[in-house]
Write a protein that holds these residues in place. Structure first.
Motif, PDB file in Angstrom:
ATOM      1  N   GLU A  59      10.599  34.794  14.347  1.00 24.65           N
ATOM      2  CA  GLU A  59       9.191  35.161  14.087  1.00 24.65           C
ATOM      3  C   GLU A  59       9.148  35.462  12.536  1.00 24.65           C
ATOM      4  O   GLU A  59      10.327  36.125  11.970  1.00 24.65           O
ATOM      5  CB  GLU A  59       8.701  36.582  14.611  1.00 24.65           C
ATOM      6  CG  GLU A  59       7.854  37.166  13.940  1.00 24.65           C
ATOM      7  CD  GLU A  59       6.285  37.074  14.770  1.00 24.65           C
ATOM      8  OE1 GLU A  59       6.471  36.775  16.100  1.00 24.65           O
ATOM      9  OE2 GLU A  59       5.397  37.156  14.100  1.00 24.65           O
ATOM     10  N   ALA A  64       3.634  33.786  12.287  1.00 25.62           N
ATOM     11  CA  ALA A  64       2.767  34.829  12.411  1.00 25.62           C
ATOM     12  C   ALA A  64       1.352  33.904  12.229  1.00 25.62           C
ATOM     13  O   ALA A  64       0.385  34.373  13.180  1.00 25.62           O
ATOM     14  CB  ALA A  64       2.702  36.018  12.355  1.00 25.62           C
ATOM     15  N   LEU A  65       1.156  33.391  11.196  1.00 27.72           N
ATOM     16  CA  LEU A  65       0.031  32.875  10.622  1.00 27.72           C
ATOM     17  C   LEU A  65      -0.529  31.770  11.481  1.00 27.72           C
ATOM     18  O   LEU A  65      -1.549  31.524  11.790  1.00 27.72           O
ATOM     19  CB  LEU A  65       0.041  32.678   9.141  1.00 27.72           C
ATOM     20  CG  LEU A  65       0.056  33.745   8.236  1.00 27.72           C
ATOM     21  CD1 LEU A  65       0.226  33.092   6.725  1.00 27.72           C
ATOM     22  CD2 LEU A  65      -1.348  34.603   8.077  1.00 27.72           C
ATOM     23  N   GLN A  67       0.547  31.174  14.609  1.00 26.79           N
ATOM     24  CA  GLN A  67       0.221  31.579  16.004  1.00 26.79           C
ATOM     25  C   GLN A  67      -1.130  32.185  15.841  1.00 26.79           C
ATOM     26  O   GLN A  67      -1.936  31.768  16.834  1.00 26.79           O
ATOM     27  CB  GLN A  67       1.142  32.879  16.216  1.00 26.79           C
ATOM     28  CG  GLN A  67       0.582  33.719  17.188  1.00 26.79           C
ATOM     29  CD  GLN A  67       1.249  33.427  18.525  1.00 26.79           C
ATOM     30  OE1 GLN A  67       1.781  32.388  18.849  1.00 26.79           O
ATOM     31  NE2 GLN A  67       0.988  34.274  19.586  1.00 26.79           N
ATOM     32  N   ALA A  68      -1.448  32.980  14.826  1.00 21.59           N
ATOM     33  CA  ALA A  68      -2.827  33.564  14.854  1.00 21.59           C
ATOM     34  C   ALA A  68      -4.065  32.492  14.698  1.00 21.59           C
ATOM     35  O   ALA A  68      -5.060  32.531  15.187  1.00 21.59           O
ATOM     36  CB  ALA A  68      -2.987  34.709  13.612  1.00 21.59           C
ATOM     37  N   ARG A 206      -6.913  35.624   0.701  1.00 22.70           N
ATOM     38  CA  ARG A 206      -6.280  34.938   2.034  1.00 22.70           C
ATOM     39  C   ARG A 206      -6.771  33.773   2.500  1.00 22.70           C
ATOM     40  O   ARG A 206      -6.245  32.691   3.034  1.00 22.70           O
ATOM     41  CB  ARG A 206      -6.159  36.061   3.227  1.00 22.70           C
ATOM     42  CG  ARG A 206      -5.129  37.075   3.003  1.00 22.70           C
ATOM     43  CD  ARG A 206      -5.046  37.822   4.300  1.00 22.70           C
ATOM     44  NE  ARG A 206      -3.964  38.582   4.157  1.00 22.70           N
ATOM     45  CZ  ARG A 206      -2.796  38.517   4.128  1.00 22.70           C
ATOM     46  NH1 ARG A 206      -2.383  37.370   4.451  1.00 22.70           N
ATOM     47  NH2 ARG A 206      -1.940  39.606   3.600  1.00 22.70           N
ATOM     48  N   ASP A 207      -8.014  33.813   2.367  1.00 21.25           N
ATOM     49  CA  ASP A 207      -9.173  32.666   2.830  1.00 21.25           C
ATOM     50  C   ASP A 207      -8.689  31.425   2.046  1.00 21.25           C
ATOM     51  O   ASP A 207      -8.842  30.156   2.356  1.00 21.25           O
ATOM     52  CB  ASP A 207     -10.530  33.048   2.793  1.00 21.25           C
ATOM     53  CG  ASP A 207     -10.566  33.939   3.743  1.00 21.25           C
ATOM     54  OD1 ASP A 207     -10.227  33.907   5.085  1.00 21.25           O
ATOM     55  OD2 ASP A 207     -11.528  35.077   3.638  1.00 21.25           O
ATOM     56  N   ARG A 210      -5.301  30.027   3.035  1.00 21.64           N
ATOM     57  CA  ARG A 210      -5.379  29.584   4.312  1.00 21.64           C
ATOM     58  C   ARG A 210      -5.928  28.166   4.351  1.00 21.64           C
ATOM     59  O   ARG A 210      -5.634  27.009   4.973  1.00 21.64           O
ATOM     60  CB  ARG A 210      -6.470  30.306   4.970  1.00 21.64           C
ATOM     61  CG  ARG A 210      -6.473  29.877   6.501  1.00 21.64           C
ATOM     62  CD  ARG A 210      -7.248  30.889   7.549  1.00 21.64           C
ATOM     63  NE  ARG A 210      -7.996  30.350   8.586  1.00 21.64           N
ATOM     64  CZ  ARG A 210      -9.106  30.101   8.515  1.00 21.64           C
ATOM     65  NH1 ARG A 210      -9.987  30.677   7.482  1.00 21.64           N
ATOM     66  NH2 ARG A 210      -9.878  29.632   9.950  1.00 21.64           N
ATOM     67  N   TYR A 250       1.780  31.378   3.415  1.00 20.40           N
ATOM     68  CA  TYR A 250       0.866  30.434   3.491  1.00 20.40           C
ATOM     69  C   TYR A 250       1.854  28.972   2.785  1.00 20.40           C
ATOM     70  O   TYR A 250       1.086  27.784   2.959  1.00 20.40           O
ATOM     71  CB  TYR A 250      -0.506  30.165   2.936  1.00 20.40           C
ATOM     72  CG  TYR A 250      -1.152  31.269   3.427  1.00 20.40           C
ATOM     73  CD1 TYR A 250      -2.131  31.080   4.648  1.00 20.40           C
ATOM     74  CD2 TYR A 250      -1.079  32.736   3.185  1.00 20.40           C
ATOM     75  CE1 TYR A 250      -2.777  32.224   5.204  1.00 20.40           C
ATOM     76  CE2 TYR A 250      -1.789  33.744   3.668  1.00 20.40           C
ATOM     77  CZ  TYR A 250      -2.654  33.429   5.079  1.00 20.40           C
ATOM     78  OH  TYR A 250      -3.316  34.317   5.283  1.00 20.40           O
TER      79      TYR A 250
ATOM     80  N   LEU B   8       3.916  38.602  17.845  1.00 19.21           N
ATOM     81  CA  LEU B   8       2.716  39.535  17.728  1.00 19.21           C
ATOM     82  C   LEU B   8       1.624  38.937  17.244  1.00 19.21           C
ATOM     83  O   LEU B   8       1.636  38.125  16.466  1.00 19.21           O
ATOM     84  CB  LEU B   8       3.107  40.828  16.753  1.00 19.21           C
ATOM     85  CG  LEU B   8       4.132  41.628  16.943  1.00 19.21           C
ATOM     86  CD1 LEU B   8       4.581  42.547  15.822  1.00 19.21           C
ATOM     87  CD2 LEU B   8       3.727  42.695  18.007  1.00 19.21           C
ATOM     88  N   PHE B   9       0.356  39.139  17.892  1.00 17.05           N
ATOM     89  CA  PHE B   9      -0.764  38.632  17.435  1.00 17.05           C
ATOM     90  C   PHE B   9      -1.367  39.095  16.022  1.00 17.05           C
ATOM     91  O   PHE B   9      -1.603  40.385  16.025  1.00 17.05           O
ATOM     92  CB  PHE B   9      -2.024  38.964  18.433  1.00 17.05           C
ATOM     93  CG  PHE B   9      -1.943  37.826  19.346  1.00 17.05           C
ATOM     94  CD1 PHE B   9      -2.802  36.757  19.624  1.00 17.05           C
ATOM     95  CD2 PHE B   9      -0.997  37.830  20.341  1.00 17.05           C
ATOM     96  CE1 PHE B   9      -2.897  35.566  20.563  1.00 17.05           C
ATOM     97  CE2 PHE B   9      -0.741  36.747  21.439  1.00 17.05           C
ATOM     98  CZ  PHE B   9      -2.008  35.652  21.447  1.00 17.05           C
ATOM     99  N   ALA B  10      -1.442  38.363  15.104  1.00 12.86           N
ATOM    100  CA  ALA B  10      -1.504  38.674  13.705  1.00 12.86           C
ATOM    101  C   ALA B  10      -3.004  38.641  13.392  1.00 12.86           C
ATOM    102  O   ALA B  10      -3.310  38.098  12.389  1.00 12.86           O
ATOM    103  CB  ALA B  10      -0.775  37.773  12.818  1.00 12.86           C
ATOM    104  N   ALA B  11      -3.816  39.224  14.328  1.00 13.04           N
ATOM    105  CA  ALA B  11      -5.020  39.064  14.126  1.00 13.04           C
ATOM    106  C   ALA B  11      -5.632  39.965  12.764  1.00 13.04           C
ATOM    107  O   ALA B  11      -6.608  39.334  11.877  1.00 13.04           O
ATOM    108  CB  ALA B  11      -6.113  39.766  15.322  1.00 13.04           C
ATOM    109  N   LEU B  13      -3.874  40.067   9.928  1.00 19.23           N
ATOM    110  CA  LEU B  13      -3.236  39.215   8.927  1.00 19.23           C
ATOM    111  C   LEU B  13      -4.316  37.941   8.678  1.00 19.23           C
ATOM    112  O   LEU B  13      -4.584  37.277   7.647  1.00 19.23           O
ATOM    113  CB  LEU B  13      -1.919  38.425   9.539  1.00 19.23           C
ATOM    114  CG  LEU B  13      -0.896  39.028   8.871  1.00 19.23           C
ATOM    115  CD1 LEU B  13       0.606  38.546   9.376  1.00 19.23           C
ATOM    116  CD2 LEU B  13      -0.673  39.352   7.278  1.00 19.23           C
ATOM    117  N   MET B  14      -4.809  37.305   9.932  1.00 19.95           N
ATOM    118  CA  MET B  14      -5.573  36.273   9.810  1.00 19.95           C
ATOM    119  C   MET B  14      -6.559  35.917  10.419  1.00 19.95           C
ATOM    120  O   MET B  14      -6.686  35.157  11.666  1.00 19.95           O
ATOM    121  CB  MET B  14      -4.500  35.059  10.140  1.00 19.95           C
ATOM    122  CG  MET B  14      -4.788  33.595   9.309  1.00 19.95           C
ATOM    123  SD  MET B  14      -6.377  32.725  10.124  1.00 19.95           S
ATOM    124  CE  MET B  14      -5.937  32.867  11.628  1.00 19.95           C
ATOM    125  N   PRO B  16     -10.348  34.515  10.875  1.00 14.30           N
ATOM    126  CA  PRO B  16     -11.112  33.764   9.895  1.00 14.30           C
ATOM    127  C   PRO B  16     -12.396  34.521   9.441  1.00 14.30           C
ATOM    128  O   PRO B  16     -13.129  35.136   9.957  1.00 14.30           O
ATOM    129  CB  PRO B  16     -11.636  32.713  10.814  1.00 14.30           C
ATOM    130  CG  PRO B  16     -10.657  32.488  11.820  1.00 14.30           C
ATOM    131  CD  PRO B  16     -10.156  34.116  11.863  1.00 14.30           C
TER     132      PRO B  16
END
Lengths: 721, 721
Positions: A59, A64-65, A67-68, A206-207, A210, A250, B8-11, B13-14, B16
Motif C-alpha cells: 500500500e 490508496a488514491l 483504490q478510492a 487535489r481535484d 486528480r 498523483y 484502507l478506504f481513502a475517502a 483523501l479522494m 470527488p
C-alpha cells in the motif's frame, strides 16, 4: 373576490444551483449508468474482484488514491463497488512494453481479465487485473478502466488494454503570475493561492491533480514563463513544496519557470553571466535548496532573451551556454532544463518566422543531455493555423519538445468554441521528410526519430479559478484532448471528441447517443470554422492589438514592425500574402526539399498555407476556379455560416443537455456568431480597399463602413498583460 | 510471492469534490430533515396548502420564484412538496404594519395558519397563508418560513410571523472595479463578468440575487466607490441593465457609484462644476438614459473629495451643492443620491476623526430630500473597534445611513474568524443621547428618531468569485448577519449566530445540536478576540501599510501624517494613547454632554475606548488593578489564548462537520493563531521600547527581536489597490 390560479413550476428559473451541473466534475462525473439498460457492468461489478498488481504489492498513497477512485466511481456508476485487492506481481511477467527501464514503460499499465491460481482462489469471483511497474501506472490504469467502462458499456471480462505513454514528460504550463493574474488566461484567476500557501490548502489542488492524473499528465509548471524571480525565494519554495507534497501521490511533478536574472534580483550578485563562477555556484546552491524541499522536482522552464526577458545574450553568451549552466546545477538531482526557442529580436529585420531557426540551428549538438528545447508548434505564435516550425525537421541532435497552446489566445478565448485536437493532429502528423516519408513531427517529439531518450510535450493551460475550470464549458475538451494526445499521439481527433463528449454529457436520465454525436461533430469542425472567419487561406497575425481578440488587419502603428498585422498580410493593390519563397524572405528554405517543392509553387501549395508562403495577385486563380479575392470572401462567408450552423445545431439539444450547460454554451455560441460576422466584415472591407473588387455572390454585404469597424473597441478582455 | 493486503478506504483523501460541501449553497442548503425524527413538518408538509396572497393574486415573475423556492426547498426538507396556490387578498384585511404606503410596509409579510371559508374549501387540508402588499413581500415571507422550519422543527400550524423591515433601503456595496479586481476583497474576483455582459449571463447572478432576497436585501451598488466613469457609458449601462433585468424579480434594485468628474471623462465637457448649467444638463440626460434602460434604477453612490476622488470642492462648491445637483437629475425618476461622509483632507492638520463632522455638520438642512448621507460606523475607518461617528448624534435634518464593512479589511481578511454582528450591535445600540436615553444610533438610521422617511443601510460586501462566496467559510456568517440586521436591527447577535450556524451546518445524517452551539459560541467571541490580539484598549490604525494585514505600529514614513500608525497610538516614554479630550484634539466635544462626561474621564471611560480618548501613563492604574502596561500585555496575551482556544474548540468538531469545511476552517484557524502571536509579539516589543517595563507574569516572551518582526513582509495580499 378570491381566485385560484395554477402556478407554473418555475424550476428553470430557480433551481438551487448546488444541485446543478456546474462543470466542476469535468470528465470525471461518473453518472449512474442506466440500471435497467444493457450495461453489463451493472450485473458484473459487484461480483468482480479488481486486483491492483505492482512489484511490491505494498500500500502507498498513490495506490490508496487508485483504490478510492475505483471504489467511488464504480459505486456511482453501478450502485455497488467491486472488491479491490492489492497484490504483488513479478516484473518479469509483465508485457515487454512495461518492463523497459524508462519513464514511459514505468508509467504504462496492463488491464486484463485474470484467472487466479487455484491455491489462492478463495472465491469463484472473476478477476480483472491492473498491473504496472509503478504505482502511478496503476493509477493511470484505473482511470483508463473507468473511461472504458463509461464509453463502451462492455462487460468487465472483455476489457484488455496495454498502454504506454508516447512521450515521457507530459506537462501543463501555467502562465500564472504570483499575484494571481493569468497571462492569456480566460477562466478566472490562477488556481494557486500563493497568499494562502503553505498553511492553507485549497481543496481544489487535489481535484486539479486528480484531473491531471486522469489524463496521464505528469508535470506542471506552476508559474508564467515571463517569470518573477521571487518564485525561487525560500518563502515561495516552501509554498511550492506544499503543492508538490500534495501532487506527488498523483504522479504529478512540479516544475518552475526560472528567471535568468534571479541571482541579481533575489540573490546578491551583480551579474547573471552564465560563465561567471559565482552565478553557476548560486544556481547550484539554489538547486540543492529546491531538491531538499522537493526531492522529485522536475526542473526549470526558461524564457530567455525573448520579448524583453533577461538571458545569456545580455552577457554575450549563447542560449546553449545559458541552458547548460542551469542544466549542470540540476543534473546531480535528476532535473531537466526546458529551454524555450520562442525568440525573435526587435533589431533583426529578418522575417520573424525565420529567426528561431537561425538562432538555434547552429547550436545543435551543443546542449547538455538534460536540456530539452521547447518549440511552439508553428514558427510564429499559436495562430489558428501555421505550418510546423522548421526546427522540428532540422535540429536532430537536441531533444525537441512541442509547446502547444491550450488556452485560446488567438482562437476566440473563452467566448468561442475551437476544439484544438484537429489542429494538434495536423501538426503532429506533419511530414518533416528528415528521414524520408514517415518522419513526422510526432516522431521527433517522442524521441524515436532521432533517438533521444528525453521526450517532452507542453501545453499552455486553459485552466483557472472559474468553477468549470476553463470558462467555456466546451473548452474543457481542449484540456482533455491535450492530455490524451500527450499520452498517445496516434489517437484521432474523432476518437478524442467522442470520448470527451460521452464522458462529459452522458446522463442516465436523459442519455441519448445522438446528443453525444452532435456535440462530437460540432467540436470537430469548430477550429476550421474559426480559421475561416478569422484568418483563412494562410493569413496570420491580423488580430487586434494587445488583447488579441477580434480583427485588426489595419493595425500598423506598433513600435515593432513584427507586431503589426500589416507586416504579415502585406496587402497592396497588386495582391495579398507574405512571399516566403526564394523571391521573398525564403523562410521556405528552412524546410526539407520535398516541402519546398510542394509549398513553393502556389499551384501545389495547399490552400490553407497559400498566403503564408505567397504574395498573390487578387485575380490569381485557385484550383477551385475562384480568384483569390472571391475565395477570400467566400471563406470568410463560410466561416460565418458555419458559426451560425453551430448555434442552430446546439439549439436542437435543448432538453437533451442539462439546462445549465445548455444555456451557457448557447449564450457563448450566439456571441461567436456576432464575432464571426465582425471578423468577416472588418477584414473584407479592409482588404477591399486594396482589391477594389466587389463581393462575389453569396457574401452578405457589411452593414457598416470600415471606419465603424475600426472604431470598435472590444471590451477589455482578461488575460492581457 | 503474492500477498493480499486490505486497503484502507481513502475517502478523505479522494472524494470527488462535486459531491462535497463546497459552501456554494450558503444558508440555503435545505438538508433533508431527519425523516424519522420528531420533525413535525415531515408529516404535515404534504397535507398542507400554502397560499401566497397578494392584492392582485396574479402570477408574476417574483411569485414564480417564491413558488419555485417553496417547492424545491420543501421537497428537499421533507421529501414532498405541499400544494401551493396564489390568491388575491383585500389589502384592508392586512395588519396595519403591512398597509402603510411606504417601502417598509410594502416589503413586509404575514405568515399565519388560515381557515378557508366553507364555499371555497374544496378539501379539508389545513392552510398556511403568506400575505403581503407586494410580491417581494411574499418572496421574503417564503424565505422566512423556510428559515423558521429549519430552525425550530415546529408544526406548520404553529407558525405565525408578521415582519416589516426596520430600514427601507438595505444595500450591499461592492467595491468592484471594472477589470474584475475587488478593492479590499478577499474572496476572489468580482462576481460581475463585465466582459461577458450583456450577452453572457453567468448562472451565479441568479444565485446571488436569491441569496440577497433570502436576507431581505433589496439593493446592490455594483461598482467601487473609487469609481471608474466608464460605468456610466452606454456600453456599460447595457451590461448593468442586463443584471438589473435579472435581479428585478428578486426585489433587488441596482445602484451605481458615480464618478463626479464623469461629464469630463466620458462626456465632452471641460468642467464638472455642479453649478454649471451644462454639467447639470449632462447628468439629467444621463439619468434619463439610465432610467430608460433600468426603470427601477436605485440611484448614485458618490465618494467625492475623499482620498483623491474628484468632487464639488474642485470647483469651490460644497458637498451639498454637489449632491443636490445629482439629486435633481434623479428626482424625476424616483432615484436617490447616497453621498459618502468619509472625507479627511491631506492639508488639514485637525485630528482626522474630527474632520467629517466639521465638514458636514454645517451643511445640515441643505441637502435635497432625495439625498442620504452615508457615514461609516466609526469616525475613523472600520477599525476592529471605534466609538460611533458623532455625526449620527449631531446631524438631525439629514437622513443618515450607516456604512458597515462586511469585508474584514482590518479584521484578518479571509484568514481569520471575526463574526461582526456583536460589533454592529455595539454600534447600533450606542446611545447618542440626542433626545435623551434611548436615542440610539439604530433609531437615527431607521429614520424614526429624527422623522426621516428615507432610511438606508449599506454593507461593504465580502463576496467574490470564490466558490464559497466569502473565502473563509465562516465569513458567510457576516453577510448573513448584515442582511438580518438590516432587516431587523433588534435581533441579537446570539440569535443571528444561532440561525446561521444551524442553517449552514445542520445535516440530517450527522446533526448534533452541540455542534451548532459550539460554532455559535466560537463566532460570538471571535471579534473581541481579534480586538484583543491586534488593537486592544482603544488602540487603532496600527496595522501594516497598504494591505492592512498584520501589525505595523512602528510605521511613521507615509507621506500623509494621518496614514501613519504613530499618528494614532502616540506612544512615548510617558505613555500611550491619543488624547481626544479638551487637553488634546477634543474630538470628544463632538459627542453629547453625557458621553463627554463618561468618556472624558479615564476612570469612567470604558476600557475598550481608553486609548482612543486618552494618552495615559504606562503606570496608570485601571479599575482592574493592573497598570496600563500590564493590562496592555495581558490583553494581547488573552487574544492569543482565545485564538488558540478557537482552534482547539474547532478541532473537537472533527467528524461532526463535513470534512471539506472542517479542514478549510481548521487550516485558517491555525493561521489565525500564528497571526495572533505575531500581532502580540510585534506590538508588545515595539511598545516596550517606550514603556521600558518587563512583561508581566503569564505573558509569553517573544522568541525574536523587534527588528525581526519589523522585517517581516507578509505575502502580498489580495484586495490591496
Amino acid at each position: 373576490m378570491r381566485c385560484f390560479l395554477p402556478i407554473l413550476f418555475a424550476a428553470v428559473l430557480m433551481s438551487p444551483s448546488h444541485y446543478a451541473e456546474d462543470g466542476y466534475a469535468l470528465w470525471l462525473r461518473y453518472p449512474r449508468l442506466a440500471p435497467d439498460s444493457t450495461s453489463p457492468g451493472a450485473d458484473e461489478c459487484p461480483r468482480f474482484t479488481i486486483i491492483l498488481a505492482t512489484p511490491t504489492g505494498q500500500e502507498t498513497p498513490t495506490l490508496a488514491l487508485a483504490q478510492a477512485e475505483l471504489e467511488t466511481a464504480l459505486r456511482h456508476l453501478y450502485g455497488q463497488p467491486p472488491l479491490v485487492r492489492l497484490e504483488a506481481v513479478d516484473t518479469d511477467s509483465l508485457p515487454y512494453a512495461l518492463r523497459a527501464n524508462d519513464t514511459k514503460a514505468r508509467e504504462g499499465f496492463l488491464i486484463a481479465p485474470f484467472t487466479t491460481s487455484p491455491q489462492n482462489n478463495t472465491s469463484s469471483s472473476p478477476v480483472l487485473r491492473i498491473a504496472a511497474a509503478s504505482d502511478t501506472g496503476i493509477l493511470y490504469g484505473v482511470f483508463a478502466l473507468l473511461r472504458q467502462l463509461q464509453l463502451s458499456d462492455q462487460p468487465f471480462s472483455n476489457i484488455a488494454i496495454t498502454s504506454v505513454p508516447s512521450i515521457a514528460h507530459r506537462l501543463l504550463n501555467h502562465w500564472d503570475n504570483l499575484d494571481g493574474f493569468v497571462e492569456r488566461g480566460y477562466a478566472g484567476n490562477s488556481l494557486w493561492r500563493w497568499e494562502e500557501l503553505p498553511d492553507e490548502l485549497d481543496p481544489r489542488y487535489r481535484d486539479y491533480a486528480r484531473a491531471m492524473a486522469s489524463l496521464g499528465l505528469n508535470g506542471t509548471v506552476l508559474n508564467n514563463v515571463n517569470a518573477d524571480a521571487r518564485i525561487l525565494t525560500t518563502e515561495y519554495l516552501l509554498k511550492v513544496a506544499a503543492l508538490a507534497d500534495l501532487f506527488r501521490a498523483y504522479g504529478l511533478r512540479v516544475y518552475l519557470s526560472a528567471r535568468f536574472s534571479a541571482p541579481i534580483e533575489i540573490g546578491e550578485l551583480h551579474t547573471g553571466d552564465p560563465l561567471a563562477t559565482e552565478v553557476a555556484a548560486w544556481w547550484r546552491a539554489k538547486a540543492a535548496e529546491i531538491y531538499a524541499l522537493i526531492p522529485d522536482f522536475g526542473g526549470f522552464l526558461v524564457k530567455a532573451n525573448s520579448e524583453g526577458q533577461p538571458g545569456p545574450h545580455d552577457y554575450g553568451r549563447s542560449h546553449a551556454e545559458g541552458a547548460n549552466m542551469l542544466a549542470e546545477a540540476l543534473a546531480p538531482h535528476g532535473g531537466i532544463v526546458i529551454w524555450r526557442a520562442f525568440v525573435y529580436s526587435p533589431d533583426n529585420k529578418t522575417d520573424r518566422v525565420k529567426q528561431a531557426y537561425n538562432e538555434f540551428l547552429p547550436l545543435d549538438g551543443n546542449f547538455a543531455p538534460n536540456v530539452v528545447l521547447q518549440i511552439k508548434n508553428g514558427p510564429l505564435d499559436f495562430m489558428p493555423r501555421e505550418p510546423f516550425s522548421p526546427l522540428f525537421g532540422a535540429m536532430r541532435q537536441t531533444p525537441l519538445a512541442a509547446e502547444l497552446q491550450i488556452t485560446q489566445e488567438y482562437l476566440g478565448q473563452q467566448h468561442q468554441v475551437a476544439f484544438l485536437a484537429p489542429m494538434w493532429k495536423e501538426f503532429l502528423t506533419s511530414e518533416t521528410y528528415t528521414q524520408g516519408p514517415g518522419s513526422t513531427v510526432a516522431k521527433v517529439i517522442d524521441g524515436t526519430l532521432n533517438g533521444h531518450p528525453l521526450s517532452l510535450i507542453s501545453g499552455v493551460a486553459n485552466t483557472g479559478s472559474d468553477r468549470n475550470w476553463t470558462g467555456h464549458p466546451l473548452a474543457q475538451a481542449n484540456w482533455y484532448a491535450y492530455g490524451r494526445l500527450a499520452w498517445d499521439h496516434t489517437l484521432t481527433s474523432g476518437k478524442i471528441a467522442h470520448e470527451w463528449a460521452q464522458l462529459t454529457f452522458r446522463n442516465a436520465r436523459s442519455f441519448d447517443p445522438e446528443t453525444v454525436e452532435t456535440i462530437e461533430k460540432l467540436l470537430l469542425g469548430s477550429r476550421e470554422t474559426v480559421v475561416n472567419y478569422s484568418m483563412p487561406l494562410g493569413l496570420h497575425h491580423i488580430m487586434a492589438t494587445a488583447h488579441h481578440y477580434g480583427p485588426g488587419p489595419w493595425v500598423d502603428n506598433l513600435h515593432r514592425d513584427d507586431w503589426n498585422p500589416t507586416y504579415y498580410h502585406r496587402a497592396d493593390e497588386q495582391g495579398l500574402g507574405f512571399d516566403r519563397t526564394a523571391t521573398g524572405s525564403n523562410a521556405l528554405s528552412q524546410y526539407a526539399p520535398e516541402l519546398q517543392t510542394l509549398w513553393g509553387n502556389p499551384d501545389t501549395c495547399p490552400p490553407e498555407f497559400l498566403l503564408w508562403f505567397h504574395h498573390l495577385p487578387w485575380d490569381y486563380r485557385l484550383s477551385t476556379g475562384h480568384t483569390l479575392w472571391d475565395k477570400l470572401c467566400l471563406s470568410y462567408q463560410q466561416g460565418v455560416e458555419e458559426a451560425q450552423a453551430m448555434l442552430s445545431t446546439w439549439e436542437k439539444l435543448a432538453g437533451k443537455v442539462d439546462t445549465e450547460r445548455f444555456t451557457d454554451v448557447r449564450q457563448r455560441l450566439a456571441r461567436q456568431v456576432t464575432d464571426a460576422i465582425t471578423w468577416r466584415d472588418s477584414c473584407l472591407l479592409y482588404f477591399q480597399t486594396f482589391s477594389k473588387r466587389p463581393f462575389p455572390a453569396g457574401v452578405e454585404p457589411p452593414p457598416h463602413s470600415l471606419s465603424y469597424y475600426q472604431s470598435l473597441r472590444p471590451e477589455s478582455t482578461p488575460g492581457n498583460p
